[in-house]
Design a protein around this motif. Structure first.
Motif, PDB file in Angstrom:
ATOM      1  N   ASP A  61       0.831  -1.214   0.000  1.00  0.00           N
ATOM      2  CA  ASP A  61       0.000   0.000   0.000  1.00  0.00           C
ATOM      3  C   ASP A  61       0.863   1.260   0.000  1.00  0.00           C
ATOM      4  O   ASP A  61       0.532   2.253  -0.666  1.00  0.00           O
ATOM      5  N   LEU A  62       1.959   1.236   0.745  1.00  0.00           N
ATOM      6  CA  LEU A  62       2.851   2.390   0.800  1.00  0.00           C
ATOM      7  C   LEU A  62       3.453   2.661  -0.573  1.00  0.00           C
ATOM      8  O   LEU A  62       3.469   3.818  -1.038  1.00  0.00           O
ATOM      9  N   TRP A  63       3.931   1.616  -1.225  1.00  0.00           N
ATOM     10  CA  TRP A  63       4.511   1.799  -2.562  1.00  0.00           C
ATOM     11  C   TRP A  63       3.470   2.320  -3.551  1.00  0.00           C
ATOM     12  O   TRP A  63       3.730   3.251  -4.307  1.00  0.00           O
ATOM     13  N   ALA A  64       2.288   1.708  -3.525  1.00  0.00           N
ATOM     14  CA  ALA A  64       1.237   2.103  -4.469  1.00  0.00           C
ATOM     15  C   ALA A  64       0.772   3.535  -4.221  1.00  0.00           C
ATOM     16  O   ALA A  64       0.454   4.267  -5.170  1.00  0.00           O
ATOM     17  N   ALA A  65       0.731   3.958  -2.953  1.00  0.00           N
ATOM     18  CA  ALA A  65       0.320   5.330  -2.635  1.00  0.00           C
ATOM     19  C   ALA A  65       1.253   6.335  -3.287  1.00  0.00           C
ATOM     20  O   ALA A  65       0.805   7.351  -3.849  1.00  0.00           O
ATOM     21  N   GLY A  66       2.560   6.070  -3.223  1.00  0.00           N
ATOM     22  CA  GLY A  66       3.524   6.973  -3.831  1.00  0.00           C
ATOM     23  C   GLY A  66       3.347   7.098  -5.330  1.00  0.00           C
ATOM     24  O   GLY A  66       3.445   8.191  -5.898  1.00  0.00           O
ATOM     25  N   VAL A  67       3.065   5.980  -5.988  1.00  0.00           N
ATOM     26  CA  VAL A  67       2.860   6.007  -7.441  1.00  0.00           C
ATOM     27  C   VAL A  67       1.592   6.772  -7.783  1.00  0.00           C
ATOM     28  O   VAL A  67       1.573   7.606  -8.708  1.00  0.00           O
ATOM     29  N   GLU A  68       0.502   6.534  -7.049  1.00  0.00           N
ATOM     30  CA  GLU A  68      -0.758   7.243  -7.323  1.00  0.00           C
ATOM     31  C   GLU A  68      -0.610   8.744  -7.089  1.00  0.00           C
ATOM     32  O   GLU A  68      -1.183   9.561  -7.822  1.00  0.00           O
ATOM     33  N   ALA A  69       0.143   9.120  -6.066  1.00  0.00           N
ATOM     34  CA  ALA A  69       0.350  10.543  -5.792  1.00  0.00           C
ATOM     35  C   ALA A  69       1.088  11.209  -6.946  1.00  0.00           C
ATOM     36  O   ALA A  69       0.752  12.333  -7.352  1.00  0.00           O
ATOM     37  N   ARG A  70       2.091  10.512  -7.494  1.00  0.00           N
ATOM     38  CA  ARG A  70       2.829  11.099  -8.618  1.00  0.00           C
ATOM     39  C   ARG A  70       1.957  11.142  -9.872  1.00  0.00           C
ATOM     40  O   ARG A  70       2.080  12.064 -10.688  1.00  0.00           O
ATOM     41  N   ARG A  71       1.068  10.149 -10.027  1.00  0.00           N
ATOM     42  CA  ARG A  71       0.119  10.203 -11.131  1.00  0.00           C
ATOM     43  C   ARG A  71      -0.771  11.442 -10.985  1.00  0.00           C
ATOM     44  O   ARG A  71      -1.054  12.147 -11.955  1.00  0.00           O
ATOM     45  N   ALA A  72      -1.212  11.706  -9.751  1.00  0.00           N
ATOM     46  CA  ALA A  72      -2.048  12.876  -9.500  1.00  0.00           C
ATOM     47  C   ALA A  72      -1.302  14.164  -9.849  1.00  0.00           C
ATOM     48  O   ALA A  72      -1.876  15.084 -10.454  1.00  0.00           O
ATOM     49  N   SER A  73      -0.034  14.244  -9.494  1.00  0.00           N
ATOM     50  CA  SER A  73       0.768  15.436  -9.802  1.00  0.00           C
ATOM     51  C   SER A  73       0.861  15.661 -11.296  1.00  0.00           C
ATOM     52  O   SER A  73       0.716  16.795 -11.785  1.00  0.00           O
ATOM     53  N   LEU A  74       1.112  14.590 -12.032  1.00  0.00           N
ATOM     54  CA  LEU A  74       1.254  14.708 -13.479  1.00  0.00           C
ATOM     55  C   LEU A  74      -0.074  15.088 -14.131  1.00  0.00           C
ATOM     56  O   LEU A  74      -0.121  15.930 -15.037  1.00  0.00           O
ATOM     57  N   LEU A  75      -1.163  14.494 -13.657  1.00  0.00           N
ATOM     58  CA  LEU A  75      -2.483  14.840 -14.190  1.00  0.00           C
ATOM     59  C   LEU A  75      -2.810  16.310 -13.916  1.00  0.00           C
ATOM     60  O   LEU A  75      -3.336  17.011 -14.785  1.00  0.00           O
ATOM     61  N   ALA A  76      -2.499  16.773 -12.718  1.00  0.00           N
ATOM     62  CA  ALA A  76      -2.766  18.171 -12.380  1.00  0.00           C
ATOM     63  C   ALA A  76      -1.950  19.102 -13.255  1.00  0.00           C
ATOM     64  O   ALA A  76      -2.444  20.139 -13.721  1.00  0.00           O
TER      65      ALA A  76
ATOM     66  N   ALA B 272      -5.344  11.392  -6.322  1.00  0.00           N
ATOM     67  CA  ALA B 272      -4.899  11.859  -5.009  1.00  0.00           C
ATOM     68  C   ALA B 272      -5.696  11.199  -3.892  1.00  0.00           C
ATOM     69  O   ALA B 272      -5.141  10.835  -2.844  1.00  0.00           O
ATOM     70  N   ARG B 273      -6.998  11.054  -4.089  1.00  0.00           N
ATOM     71  CA  ARG B 273      -7.823  10.383  -3.069  1.00  0.00           C
ATOM     72  C   ARG B 273      -7.397   8.923  -2.916  1.00  0.00           C
ATOM     73  O   ARG B 273      -7.387   8.386  -1.803  1.00  0.00           O
ATOM     74  N   LYS B 274      -7.059   8.269  -4.018  1.00  0.00           N
ATOM     75  CA  LYS B 274      -6.599   6.884  -3.938  1.00  0.00           C
ATOM     76  C   LYS B 274      -5.264   6.811  -3.193  1.00  0.00           C
ATOM     77  O   LYS B 274      -5.060   5.918  -2.358  1.00  0.00           O
ATOM     78  N   ALA B 275      -4.359   7.755  -3.484  1.00  0.00           N
ATOM     79  CA  ALA B 275      -3.078   7.790  -2.782  1.00  0.00           C
ATOM     80  C   ALA B 275      -3.287   7.971  -1.283  1.00  0.00           C
ATOM     81  O   ALA B 275      -2.642   7.304  -0.459  1.00  0.00           O
ATOM     82  N   LEU B 276      -4.194   8.874  -0.913  1.00  0.00           N
ATOM     83  CA  LEU B 276      -4.477   9.122   0.499  1.00  0.00           C
ATOM     84  C   LEU B 276      -5.044   7.878   1.171  1.00  0.00           C
ATOM     85  O   LEU B 276      -4.640   7.510   2.283  1.00  0.00           O
ATOM     86  N   MET B 277      -5.976   7.214   0.501  1.00  0.00           N
ATOM     87  CA  MET B 277      -6.574   6.003   1.053  1.00  0.00           C
ATOM     88  C   MET B 277      -5.518   4.923   1.291  1.00  0.00           C
ATOM     89  O   MET B 277      -5.458   4.297   2.353  1.00  0.00           O
ATOM     90  N   LEU B 278      -4.660   4.718   0.311  1.00  0.00           N
ATOM     91  CA  LEU B 278      -3.612   3.705   0.431  1.00  0.00           C
ATOM     92  C   LEU B 278      -2.622   4.062   1.545  1.00  0.00           C
ATOM     93  O   LEU B 278      -2.191   3.196   2.317  1.00  0.00           O
ATOM     94  N   GLN B 279      -2.265   5.349   1.626  1.00  0.00           N
ATOM     95  CA  GLN B 279      -1.304   5.781   2.648  1.00  0.00           C
ATOM     96  C   GLN B 279      -1.886   5.602   4.046  1.00  0.00           C
ATOM     97  O   GLN B 279      -1.204   5.118   4.958  1.00  0.00           O
ATOM     98  N   GLU B 280      -3.151   5.980   4.231  1.00  0.00           N
ATOM     99  CA  GLU B 280      -3.773   5.834   5.545  1.00  0.00           C
ATOM    100  C   GLU B 280      -3.914   4.358   5.917  1.00  0.00           C
ATOM    101  O   GLU B 280      -3.847   4.010   7.099  1.00  0.00           O
ATOM    102  N   ARG B 281      -4.082   3.509   4.932  1.00  0.00           N
ATOM    103  CA  ARG B 281      -4.148   2.076   5.195  1.00  0.00           C
ATOM    104  C   ARG B 281      -2.772   1.513   5.539  1.00  0.00           C
ATOM    105  O   ARG B 281      -2.661   0.527   6.276  1.00  0.00           O
ATOM    106  N   ALA B 282      -1.724   2.149   5.014  1.00  0.00           N
ATOM    107  CA  ALA B 282      -0.363   1.666   5.253  1.00  0.00           C
ATOM    108  C   ALA B 282       0.170   2.073   6.617  1.00  0.00           C
ATOM    109  O   ALA B 282       0.956   1.321   7.219  1.00  0.00           O
ATOM    110  N   VAL B 283      -0.219   3.248   7.121  1.00  0.00           N
ATOM    111  CA  VAL B 283       0.364   3.772   8.367  1.00  0.00           C
ATOM    112  C   VAL B 283       0.278   2.784   9.533  1.00  0.00           C
ATOM    113  O   VAL B 283       1.274   2.582  10.242  1.00  0.00           O
ATOM    114  N   PRO B 284      -0.858   2.120   9.780  1.00  0.00           N
ATOM    115  CA  PRO B 284      -0.921   1.190  10.917  1.00  0.00           C
ATOM    116  C   PRO B 284      -0.006  -0.026  10.768  1.00  0.00           C
ATOM    117  O   PRO B 284       0.209  -0.750  11.752  1.00  0.00           O
ATOM    118  N   ARG B 285       0.541  -0.250   9.575  1.00  0.00           N
ATOM    119  CA  ARG B 285       1.427  -1.393   9.363  1.00  0.00           C
ATOM    120  C   ARG B 285       2.895  -1.039   9.587  1.00  0.00           C
ATOM    121  O   ARG B 285       3.779  -1.822   9.228  1.00  0.00           O
TER     122      ARG B 285
END
Length: 299
Positions: A95-110, A122-135
């Motif tokens: 989830d942590l790895w995927a969050a980083g990729v989605e965030a960069r996709r969001a940056s490029l799209l913006a 960006a919402r997908k990146a946030l969801m993945l990151q919040e899911r990763a933090v407890p791990r």
């Protein structure tokens, strides 16, 4: 072989730290070169750092305005993510790895004006990151080297939430953008205090949203706080972020028709801070508000 792998890992991390330092200082070209070096030196046995370092390269290329280079770096990140998803640590780090990729996709799209899609990414990146933090503890137990601090994962979540706010602002959904921007700032202030680069960025985000709402006095107060914060964490002449913050101060003063104050701010921006080509192109050359202020105060 193990020793060589560890040396590669620590060298890559040292380059990442230097990249962050150059980013805080606002040195775009130096930061981009370090991002390239960090990716080149990353240990090929560990797919996770390759995902992270190629994501950093997306950031660096976008900062330089190199859309094509950013697209290539994102393609690399996606390829490394596929490879990393097959690794034994994927259940912990995926989830942590995927969050980083989605965030960069969001940056490029913006950056290419596709703001609704950027919001979704960006919402997908946030969801993945919040899911990763407890791990975090699970990741630390499975990591071959010492993990970065837990707080770094939490700060990244707020960075991705800030991207949601930016996408909402770009779509004209300013009330929603303000809600998300305030949440980012309050969370970062509670976790790390005001004097951090992330907090400065969050202050700028909220200020820009308020500016677009026409709340110029509040926006100016926050923009000045961002200038103070950037200067306190080491930004100075040549810093793109500090130049951006000063430009926003000047914009708010211009909007309030405080011409002399705006002129003084623009003069400082042009004479002391925006001293490299990238900053001058972005904030001085062709700046319509600067031209208006010069007319009002006598060029």
């Amino acid at each position: 072989m193990l020793f060589r792998s560890l040396v590669q890992t620590f060298l890559s991390r040292a380059l990442e730290a230097l990249y962050r330092a150059e980013s805080v200082a606002g040195n775009a070209k130096a930061a981009a070169a370090l991002a390239e070096d960090a990716l080149r030196e990353a240990n090929p046995q560990f797919s996770g750092p390759l995902v992270a370092n190629s994501g950093t390269l997306v950031d660096a290329r976008l900062w330089l305005g190199d859309i094509g280079g950013a697209q290539k770096a994102l393609a690399m990140a996606e390829d490394y993510l596929k490879r990393a998803s097959q690794s034994r640590n994927a259940s912990s780090f995926g989830d942590l790895w995927a969050a980083g990729v989605e965030a960069r996709r969001a940056s490029l799209l913006a950056e290419t004006g596709r703001h609704a899609e950027a919001e979704q990414a960006a919402r997908k990146a946030l969801m993945l990151q919040e899911r990763a933090v407890p791990r975090y503890d699970e990741m630390a137990a499975n990591s071959p080297v010492a993990m970065f601090p837990r707080g770094q994962m939490e700060r990244l979540a707020e960075n991705w939430r800030g991207m949601v706010a930016q996408a909402l602002r770009a779509q004209g959904r300013l009330v929603e953008a303000e809600v998300e921007a305030r949440r980012v700032l309050l969370n970062l202030l509670a976790r790390a205090g005001r004097y951090t680069p992330d907090s400065a960025k969050a202050i700028m985000l909220l200020s820009s949203v308020l500016f677009e709402q026409g709340r110029f006095a509040e926006a100016e107060t926050l923009a000045k706080a961002a200038v103070d914060t950037y200067e306190s964490v080491g930004s100075g002449p040549g810093s793109y972020q500090l130049a951006n913050a000063l430009n926003l101060v000047a914009k708010t003063q211009t909007a309030r028709e405080r011409w002399r104050e705006a002129r003084a701010t623009f003069d400082r921006l042009a004479g002391q801070i925006a001293i490299d080509d990238a900053s001058r192109d972005a904030f001085v050359s062709g700046n319509v508000m600067l031209g208006l202020v010069q007319v009002k105060t006598g060029a």
